[in-house]
Design an enzyme around this catalytic site. Structure first.
Site, PDB file in Angstrom:
ATOM      1  N   LYS A 143       0.598  -1.258  -0.213  1.00  0.00           N
ATOM      2  CA  LYS A 143      -0.088   0.320   0.100  1.00  0.00           C
ATOM      3  C   LYS A 143       1.310   1.496  -0.122  1.00  0.00           C
ATOM      4  O   LYS A 143       2.014   1.395   0.297  1.00  0.00           O
ATOM      5  CB  LYS A 143      -0.262   0.312   1.010  1.00  0.00           C
ATOM      6  N   SER A 218      -9.256   1.239   2.255  1.00  0.00           N
ATOM      7  CA  SER A 218      -8.130   1.778   1.634  1.00  0.00           C
ATOM      8  C   SER A 218      -7.225   0.934   1.175  1.00  0.00           C
ATOM      9  O   SER A 218      -6.803   2.082   0.386  1.00  0.00           O
ATOM     10  CB  SER A 218      -7.596   2.954   2.777  1.00  0.00           C
ATOM     11  N   SER A 242      -9.806  -1.790   5.715  1.00  0.00           N
ATOM     12  CA  SER A 242      -9.087  -1.132   5.183  1.00  0.00           C
ATOM     13  C   SER A 242      -8.573  -2.396   4.187  1.00  0.00           C
ATOM     14  O   SER A 242      -8.106  -1.745   3.282  1.00  0.00           O
ATOM     15  CB  SER A 242      -8.087   0.075   5.207  1.00  0.00           C
TER      16      SER A 242
END
EC number: 3.5.1.4
Length: 576
Positions: A143, A218, A242
């Protein structure tokens, strides 16, 4: 193009950042325009799945490398020199580049660095006759929030662009020490606060199976990268869901560990440092194509995590026999259908029933329905307050410094307020402890002598009360965020895709709404506001949850459930 006085400061930064990203993709990897889907996505254009496009572009050898191997078998092939690491990484980088052009999933393509790393690993294997570590040559992505030395951790904010990290995040260093190769960093939502991965700098990441629906957030870019087979394992972070939500949206597996299991430090700083230790600590966790791949990697990471992260404790992650809580060692799995705030929409209730029915067929698994704990219903309000104790002050400053506007989903949700005073934080944490204590009751029972024994090994419940929603319409967090507050390990298992029989076309959804959250959920089924056929082809998943710090049990139970439901196991292994 030069900046003009009419442009807000964020605009030229975005233009330059996107240009730099595009330049990282070699010309020979650009895909023909005929494979590009139509934008913006429209219902009349259909789902526009791009999952099969890479197989039309890659070579047969690249397809074999990126599709035919698990983590274990690929690492074995590299160690035996069936493939060089360089060849493996080149194939995955090519596929990641294709995936990005189809879905906009990358923020920082690291293909040149990955190729250099691969050559180093090949040289090491040649010189030493052994691999660098147990993950030698494993292609992974991370990420955008994870720091990598010399690379931005912009998280899609113009104010953080062109400010490269001066050192690696501890988890990145841990992965590299074991021989992994990091191919890219992946896209996230603005402020990491929405459940649809869109920001002003990099744009929106699209769902590869159905461009009309969200890719989640996310860690949305990670979910897409794994679904498109651009990496074997991806690493995201989870506070509200997320890691689990992008796994649900993209039909892959995920694992949110307990706090203290994997290093979390070295993240982009979007709130006042130290805030998470006052509120709720996010955790890092993997996404992969199978629970076996996740268990393989976790088995290597967890025992070493305390060497790398000051936020970790020593732990084991052994896989083997699963001792159940039943009187004869049966694995006892509770079915938790509703959080008390949002009623399950029909496809989600149906998939939960299908999983429960499959598990009931096996004599060594006991399935029980579990009533909704009041503590679970009430926890969402407390969790929401704990997540907002910083008041969004630092995020607001970052946005204001570049005159950067809020993306649509954030416009009605993001507000800057005064940070929560310490007295209020302590009250919230006191309430949290009360709820944690109440939740203990679902896991155990007390006999007439006051002795407490375990009655449940795990819970299965939804990831969300609705199917994968259309872009901008994901709204229910209660089925995921509460388990972060309780610090329960939780993971996502994809089961099957939505078919037309799941849609109950023409049939209204009955019953009274439970809350304003339920109103939003029901709107996703109201045929006045949505054509239910938009859900066709999107994945249906279940969430598996175990008590705090029982991470290795989560891995075992997920493997058990996945195997039984998908017909890969006739019965769970019980202790001898």
């Amino acid at each position: 193009m030069a900046n003009t006085s009419l442009e807000a400061p964020w605009v030229p930064i975005t233009r330059r950042k996107q240009g730099d990203r595009d330049a990282c993709i070699p010309t020979q990897w650009h895909i023909p325009s005929l494979y590009l889907p139509k934008d913006p996505p429209r219902f009349e254009d259909g789902l526009q799945s791009v999952l099969d496009v890479p197989s039309k572009i890659l070579s047969q050898e690249e397809i074999k490398i990126t599709e035919d191997y698990t983590v274990a078998t690929l690492l074995e092939a590299i160690s035996r020199k069936t493939f060089s690491t360089e060849k493996v990484i080149d194939a995955f980088c090519h596929r990641a580049a294709v995936a990005h052009q189809l879905t906009n999933c990358l923020t920082e393509p690291l293909f040149m660095q990955a190729a250099e790393r691969a050559r180093f690993l090949d040289q090491y294997l040649e010189e030493h006759g052994s691999t660098l570590g147990p993950l030698h040559g494993l292609p992974v992505s991370v990420k955008d929030t994870f720091d990598i030395k010399g690379v931005d951790s912009s998280t899609g904010l113009a104010a953080l662009c062109f400010k490269p990290a001066d050192k690696n995040a501890p988890l990145v260093d841990l992965l590299l020490s074991l021989g992994a190769v990091i191919l890219a960093k992946t896209n996230v939502p603005q402020a990491l606060s929405s459940l649809d991965s869109i920001n002003n700098v990099f744009g929106r990441t699209m769902n590869p199976a159905n461009r009309l629906c969200t890719a989640g957030g996310s860690s949305g870019g990670e979910g897409v990268m794994v679904a498109m087979k651009g990496s074997l394992v991806g690493f995201g972070t989870d506070l509200g869901g997320s890691v689990r939500i992008p796994a649900m949206a993209n039909g892959v597996y995920s694992f949110k560990p307990s706090n203290l299991r994997l290093p979390y430090g070295g993240q982009a700083v979007l709130v006042t440092e130290g805030t998470s230790r006052l509120g709720v600590q996010p955790v890092a966790g993997p996404l992969a194509r199978s629970i076996d791949d996740i268990n393989f990697v976790m088995q290597e990471l967890v025992p070493r995590a305390s060497l790398w992260g000051e936020d970790c404790v020593f732990g084991e992650y052994a896989q083997g026999h699963l001792q159940g809580a039943g009187p004869d060692g049966e694995v006892v799995i509770g079915v938790l259908r509703c959080d008390g705030n949002c009623t399950l929409l029909p496809p989600v209730d149906q998939i939960l029933s299908e999983v429960a029915s499959s598990l009931k067929q096996h004599p060594n698994i006991k399935v029980v329905e579990v009533s909704t704990p009041t503590a679970w219903t009430q926890s969402q309000s407390t969790m929401s307050k704990l997540m907002g104790i910083d008041g969004g002050v630092l995020m607001g400053k970052l946005l204001d410094s570049m005159q950067e506007p809020l993306v649509p989903w954030m416009q009605s949700r993001f507000r800057i307020s005064k940070p929560c005073p310490l007295t209020e934080v302590t009250q919230l944490q006191t309430r949290r402890a009360e709820l944690e204590n109440e939740m203990l009751q679902i896991w155990s029972e007390v006999d007439k002598y006051g002795r407490r024994t375990r009655k449940l090994d795990a819970i299965i419940c939804p990831v969300a009360p609705h199917p994968v929603p259309e872009i901008e319409r994901y709204d229910a967090l209660g089925y995921t965020s509460s388990f972060v507050m309780f610090d329960y390990p939780a993971g996502t298992i994809p089961i099957r895709d939505v078919v037309e029989q799941d849609l109950h076309l023409g049939q209204p959804f009955e019953g009274e709404s439970l809350s304003s959250w339920d109103d939003s959920c029901r709107a996703l089924w109201d045929e006045k506001t949505v054509n239910r056929k938009v859900y066709l082809g999107t994945p249906l998943s279940v969430q598996v949850v175990v008590p705090r710090l029982e991470d290795e049990k989560l891995g075992r139970v997920m493997a058990l459930i996945d195997g039984v439901v998908k017909g890969r196991s006739t019965s769970p292994k019980l202790p001898e």
